[in-house]
Enzyme design. Structure first.
Site, mmCIF file in Angstrom:
data_model
loop_
_atom_site.group_PDB
_atom_site.id
_atom_site.type_symbol
_atom_site.label_atom_id
_atom_site.label_comp_id
_atom_site.label_asym_id
_atom_site.label_seq_id
_atom_site.Cartn_x
_atom_site.Cartn_y
_atom_site.Cartn_z
ATOM 1 N N HIS A 97 0.871 -1.178 0.000
ATOM 2 C CA HIS A 97 0.000 0.000 0.000
ATOM 3 C C HIS A 97 0.914 1.236 0.000
ATOM 4 C CE1 HIS A 97 -2.261 -2.929 2.597
ATOM 5 N NE2 HIS A 97 -3.359 -2.405 2.113
ATOM 6 N N ASP A 100 2.345 1.949 3.358
ATOM 7 C CA ASP A 100 3.375 1.043 3.891
ATOM 8 C C ASP A 100 4.777 1.532 3.580
ATOM 9 O OD1 ASP A 100 1.252 -0.716 4.358
ATOM 10 O OD2 ASP A 100 1.597 -1.839 2.498
HETATM 11 C C1 XLS Z 1 -7.332 -6.756 5.268
HETATM 12 C C2 XLS Z 1 -6.940 -7.025 3.900
HETATM 13 C C3 XLS Z 1 -5.827 -6.131 3.386
HETATM 14 C C4 XLS Z 1 -5.774 -6.187 1.888
HETATM 15 C C5 XLS Z 1 -5.009 -5.074 1.257
HETATM 16 O O1 XLS Z 1 -8.003 -7.529 5.914
HETATM 17 O O2 XLS Z 1 -6.616 -8.361 3.769
HETATM 18 O O3 XLS Z 1 -4.612 -6.498 3.943
HETATM 19 O O4 XLS Z 1 -5.251 -7.400 1.449
HETATM 20 O O5 XLS Z 1 -5.549 -3.847 1.518
#
Ligand code: XLS
Ligand code: NI
Ligand code: NI
Length: 432
Positions: A97, A100
């Site tokens: 993301h 991140d």
């Molecule tokens: C959260 C989600 C997130 C997505 C990406 O529960 O799994 O990590 O994979 O935004």
């Protein structure tokens, strides 16, 4: 800063090793493809390099060196550690993301500039290294998103999200990302007392339509993926599960534009098995990629544990193989350590073990698929439908009247046959 992982070399393939791949061999050919190309492993940035070990009752347990400051220097130190881990684990892909990888700026422009600066840093590291499986925007952590992203009652948040997704999709495009993911983190509600559900779903549909238009405008050829989840963080998420998302896509005419990123833990939270979600996506023609993890069956929240159940993983890959395997998708480990697993090597061991579990599961699924025993049993179960009078019932022009008349004239008296479930389960058990 010296390497966070010390001088760990890329893991060897060694069935007797302590820190090695015991079952995953990237070069092994299964069903005509290298295992690396079958599984298409990815490591996620967020759980490994961002999460600090907090839970609702306590704060940080991990002390990663790059937590020292929220600045660009530390963002680069974090990237160094991340790419070092990708190298040690020999994964072909990673995912991230915006939030991140870069500290947030004082303005949207500054945040995007920082994202681009980190993308330059990634680009250099990606030359001989891992590729980007998918990029995405975090539109759920900051408090500005607390009431939703595109579903927010405040139109300025909707506009803010447009800018965020544009920047993230541009960067994903530039880095050659094979998919772009939208997980609706805050796209849901806490109480109907303050929520206009109909309006919010309309906003979400418009937003997704514009994201798709933008993808075509910039010539991005990756796949747009929606990741369903029924609850958490909100009490009710709009992208509940595959079937719900399909209805939503149909409503907005996007069923040929968007596919699914399915996560094991989210399937469990929706009251489904992972293989149900995979089979449903294949049946609807919208399977894309997976977030591999495992959810605790008692907890009721998203535990994001590393997979360690080979029979379960085998059934999941079996459905993926029945659908023809991955195209732009892959196996992204959306999994995190338990908060007591403090050592750098825990990150490595967790992934190596998970890759082994996936390799064992995949190889079992491949044998099961190639032997065709289950498929033959399934075909036999539906064989009656191959008869011409059966086919005619489903064809254009068939009427309830005509079928009913034929059933009565032939004095049909169908006799039940065994579903053979236990015998089929025994067959599965021979492979796993
Ligand atoms: C959260 C989600 C997130 C997505 C990406 O529960 O799994 O990590 O994979 O935004
Ligand atoms: Ni996920
Ligand atoms: Ni999740």
């Amino acid at each position: 800063m010296t390497s966070y992982f010390g001088d760990l070399a890329p893991l060897p393939v060694d069935p007797d090793g302590d820190l090695s791949f015991r079952h995953y061999d990237p070069e092994e050919v299964v069903m005509g493809k290298r295992m690396e190309d079958n599984l298409r492993f990815a490591i996620c940035y967020w759980h490994n390099f961002v999460w600090d070990g907090n839970d609702p009752f306590g704060g940080q347990t991990f002390q990663r060196p790059w937590f020292a400051a929220d600045d660009m220097e530390m963002a680069k130190a974090k990237a160094d550690a991340a790419f070092d881990m990708f190298r040690i684990l020999r994964v072909p892909y990673f995912c991230f993301h915006d939030h991140d990888v870069r500290p947030e700026g004082a303005s949207l422009q500054e945040s995007h500039a920082r994202l681009n600066e980190i993308a330059d840093y990634f680009e250099a590291k990606m030359e001989n290294g891992p590729k980007l499986l998918w990029g995405t925007a975090n539109m759920f952590s900051n408090r500005r998103f607390m009431a939703g992203a595109s579903t927010n009652p405040d139109p300025d948040v909707f506009a803010y999200c447009a800018s965020t997704v544009r920047a993230c999709m541009d960067v994903t495009h530039r880095l050659g990302g094979e998919n772009y993911v939208l997980w609706g983190g805050r796209e849901g509600y806490e109480t109907l007392l303050n929520t206009d559900l109909s309006r919010e779903m309309e906003q979400m549909g418009r937003f997704l339509s514009m994201v798709v238009e933008y993808k075509h405008k910039i010539g991005y050829e990756g796949t747009i993926l929606i990741e369903p989840k029924p609850q958490e963080p909100t009490k009710h998420q709009y992208d509940y599960d595959t079937a719900t998302v399909y209805g939503f896509l149909k409503r907005f005419g996007l069923e040929n534009e968007v596919k699914m990123n399915l996560e094991q833990g989210h399937a469990i939270l929706a009251g489904h098995s992972f293989e149900h979600e995979l089979a449903m996506a294949n049946a609807l023609g919208i399977f894309g990629s997976i977030d591999m993890n495992r959810n605790d069956y008692q907890s009721g929240w998203d535990t994001d544990q590393f997979p360690n159940n080979v029979p379960e993983v085998a059934l999941a890959y079996y459905e993926i193989l029945r659908g023809g395997g991955f195209t732009t998708g892959g196996t992204n480990f959306d999994a995190k350590l338990r908060r007591q697993s403090l050592d750098p090597v825990d990150l490595i061991a967790a992934h190596a073990g998970a890759m082994d579990v996936c390799a064992r599961g995949f190889k079992a699924a491949a044998r099961m698929y190639e032997d065709g025993v289950l498929e033959a049993a399934r075909a036999e179960r539906y064989a009656g439908w191959d008869r011409p009078e059966a086919q005619a019932m489903l064809a254009e022009g068939a009427t309830l009247d005509a079928i009913a008349d034929r059933a009565e004239a032939a004095a049909l008296d169908p006799q039940p046959v065994s579903g053979r479930q236990e015998r089929l389960e025994n067959i599965v058990n021979r492979y796993v």
